[in-house]
Design a protein around this motif. Structure first.
Motif, PDB file in Angstrom:
ATOM      1  N   ARG A  47      34.589  17.974 -31.833  1.00  0.00           N
ATOM      2  CA  ARG A  47      33.484  17.100 -32.232  1.00  0.00           C
ATOM      3  C   ARG A  47      33.984  15.715 -32.636  1.00  0.00           C
ATOM      4  O   ARG A  47      33.299  14.717 -32.400  1.00  0.00           O
ATOM      5  N   PHE A  48      35.163  15.670 -33.244  1.00  0.00           N
ATOM      6  CA  PHE A  48      35.718  14.382 -33.662  1.00  0.00           C
ATOM      7  C   PHE A  48      35.995  13.500 -32.452  1.00  0.00           C
ATOM      8  O   PHE A  48      35.643  12.316 -32.437  1.00  0.00           O
ATOM      9  N   TRP A  49      36.625  14.051 -31.430  1.00  0.00           N
ATOM     10  CA  TRP A  49      36.974  13.251 -30.255  1.00  0.00           C
ATOM     11  C   TRP A  49      35.730  12.891 -29.444  1.00  0.00           C
ATOM     12  O   TRP A  49      35.664  11.811 -28.850  1.00  0.00           O
ATOM     13  N   GLU A  50      34.742  13.776 -29.419  1.00  0.00           N
ATOM     14  CA  GLU A  50      33.475  13.413 -28.780  1.00  0.00           C
ATOM     15  C   GLU A  50      32.801  12.272 -29.529  1.00  0.00           C
ATOM     16  O   GLU A  50      32.284  11.325 -28.912  1.00  0.00           O
ATOM     17  N   ALA A  51      32.822  12.356 -30.858  1.00  0.00           N
ATOM     18  CA  ALA A  51      32.237  11.291 -31.669  1.00  0.00           C
ATOM     19  C   ALA A  51      33.008   9.987 -31.496  1.00  0.00           C
ATOM     20  O   ALA A  51      32.412   8.899 -31.469  1.00  0.00           O
ATOM     21  N   MET A  52      34.326  10.081 -31.374  1.00  0.00           N
ATOM     22  CA  MET A  52      35.144   8.888 -31.138  1.00  0.00           C
ATOM     23  C   MET A  52      34.752   8.231 -29.813  1.00  0.00           C
ATOM     24  O   MET A  52      34.580   7.011 -29.724  1.00  0.00           O
TER      25      MET A  52
ATOM     26  N   SER B 272      20.425  14.393 -22.900  1.00  0.00           N
ATOM     27  CA  SER B 272      21.784  13.996 -23.262  1.00  0.00           C
ATOM     28  C   SER B 272      22.347  12.950 -22.310  1.00  0.00           C
ATOM     29  O   SER B 272      23.316  12.262 -22.637  1.00  0.00           O
ATOM     30  N   ASP B 273      21.751  12.800 -21.131  1.00  0.00           N
ATOM     31  CA  ASP B 273      22.226  11.813 -20.165  1.00  0.00           C
ATOM     32  C   ASP B 273      21.761  10.397 -20.506  1.00  0.00           C
ATOM     33  O   ASP B 273      22.412   9.423 -20.110  1.00  0.00           O
ATOM     34  N   SER B 274      20.653  10.275 -21.202  1.00  0.00           N
ATOM     35  CA  SER B 274      20.088   8.952 -21.464  1.00  0.00           C
ATOM     36  C   SER B 274      19.922   8.639 -22.950  1.00  0.00           C
ATOM     37  O   SER B 274      19.512   7.522 -23.299  1.00  0.00           O
ATOM     38  N   ALA B 275      20.235   9.577 -23.828  1.00  0.00           N
ATOM     39  CA  ALA B 275      19.981   9.372 -25.258  1.00  0.00           C
ATOM     40  C   ALA B 275      20.823   8.235 -25.835  1.00  0.00           C
ATOM     41  O   ALA B 275      20.313   7.371 -26.555  1.00  0.00           O
TER      42      ALA B 275
ATOM     43  N   PRO C 252      20.645  14.721 -28.059  1.00  0.00           N
ATOM     44  CA  PRO C 252      20.704  16.180 -27.828  1.00  0.00           C
ATOM     45  C   PRO C 252      22.133  16.649 -27.537  1.00  0.00           C
ATOM     46  O   PRO C 252      22.883  15.950 -26.873  1.00  0.00           O
ATOM     47  N   SER C 253      22.447  17.810 -28.052  1.00  0.00           N
ATOM     48  CA  SER C 253      23.758  18.439 -27.853  1.00  0.00           C
ATOM     49  C   SER C 253      24.900  17.526 -28.276  1.00  0.00           C
ATOM     50  O   SER C 253      25.962  17.518 -27.646  1.00  0.00           O
ATOM     51  N   GLY C 254      24.684  16.751 -29.336  1.00  0.00           N
ATOM     52  CA  GLY C 254      25.746  15.889 -29.848  1.00  0.00           C
ATOM     53  C   GLY C 254      26.046  14.675 -29.003  1.00  0.00           C
ATOM     54  O   GLY C 254      27.062  14.008 -29.212  1.00  0.00           O
TER      55      GLY C 254
END
Length: 324
Positions: A97-102, A185-188, A272-274
């Motif tokens: 989650r950290f690297w996705e958030a980064m 999640s593609d456009s959020a 959605p989905s982080g």
């Protein structure tokens, strides 16, 4: 000021001439010098204290306290905690989650800073000439910046509704396919970027208009006489003239994008989905949803280090292209 400086110089000369002989005049001059130095320090503290107190209480101390909490396992609920060393940092660096958030944070920063500067400059070039109703247009473009982000996000939440939302109605009029906007999640993330850019371009426009007004018109007229076209005048005269403003706006908008939270909370709640979870939002989730304040503080410290590093890089690189 000149009389005070002259008196100080006289005392220093007396002290230098008499200190070898341990004379009374030298010691007296030394005491007067020390008293004046202490008085100057006192005056400096007197004028800076009103600004230093809130900065220490609401900026420096919270950062230090956050750094301390990042080495604990405090759950935000109970007063007890244990020191765990660098365990929180190890955990977040191994958390996907950290690297996705980064990644989302970097994409969000790039996706907001560049358009804000670009569209802000374009609007400034269009609005710098006074025409009928120009003040009204400037106010309308700037007004989103002074409107609370929460209120703007609520309005855009309605605009982005998949069924009946204004955005999809416009796409329908243009014979374009509808979008799920914040529901996909593609456009959020792009939806949040659109709201952020729309809110901030008026802020950039105002600064650019001021910068453009400071460019000497004689240079532009001389360039026209020399046969320079609009692109050449922009490249060699306008852009160097507004480079300090561009540098300032790039730093400010970069910092704002790294700490963006309100629009994400209202529009997507990190989903959605982080797909819109940034480091700031991850900090919120770890600290106030999962009650893992130690890990949340570690994320906050990493975000501070990233912000400081990027700011220093910008200051270093600015020496090569900013003209003061």
């Amino acid at each position: 000021m000149s009389q005070l400086a002259g008196t100080q110089n006289v005392d220093k000369n007396i002290y230098k001439e008499d200190r070898g002989n341990n004379g009374v005049a030298g010691r007296a001059a030394k005491k007067r010098i020390k008293r004046r130095e202490l008085k100057n320090i006192g005056n400096i503290l007197l004028f800076t204290l009103p600004a230093m107190v809130p900065m220490v209480l609401f900026w420096i101390y919270p950062i230090i306290n956050t750094g301390w909490l990042s080495f604990t396992d405090w759950d935000y609920m109970t007063p007890e905690y244990n020191l765990v060393g660098v365990e929180n940092y190890q955990n977040i660096f191994t958390d996907s989650r950290f690297w996705e958030a980064m990644t989302h944070t970097i994409l969000f920063a790039v996706g907001t800073v560049i358009p804000i500067l670009m569209f802000g400059l374009i609007l400034a070039l269009l609005m710098r000439s006074k025409f009928r109703g120009s003040a009204v247009y400037k106010f309308l473009i700037f007004s989103p910046w002074i409107t609370p982000t929460v209120a703007i996000s609520i309005i855009w939440n309605w605009i982005f509704l998949p069924n009946g939302g204004l955005a999809n109605q416009v796409l329908k009029l243009l014979n374009l396919p509808a979008s799920q906007w914040t529901q996909s999640s593609d456009s959020a993330l792009m939806s949040v970027i659109i709201v952020t850019v729309w809110k901030s371009i008026g802020y950039a426009m105002i600064f650019y208009i001021t910068a453009l007004e400071k460019i000497p018109q004689e240079r532009l007229e001389a360039a026209s006489l020399d046969g320079a076209n609009k692109l050449q005048k922009f490249r060699y005269i306008i852009f160097p003239g507004i480079s300090p403003t561009t540098f300032f706006l790039s730093v400010v908008t970069m910092v704002d994008s790294l700490k963006a939270y309100d629009q994400i909370q209202i529009l997507t709640q990190g989903g959605p989905s982080g797909s819109t979870r940034t480091l700031t939002y991850l900090y919120y989730q770890l600290g106030f949803e999962e009650f893992n304040m130690g890990a949340a503080s570690a994320v906050a410290i990493v975000l501070i280090l990233i912000t400081v590093t990027l700011s220093l890089i910008q200051f270093r690189v600015s020496k090569k292209w900013v003209n003061y």
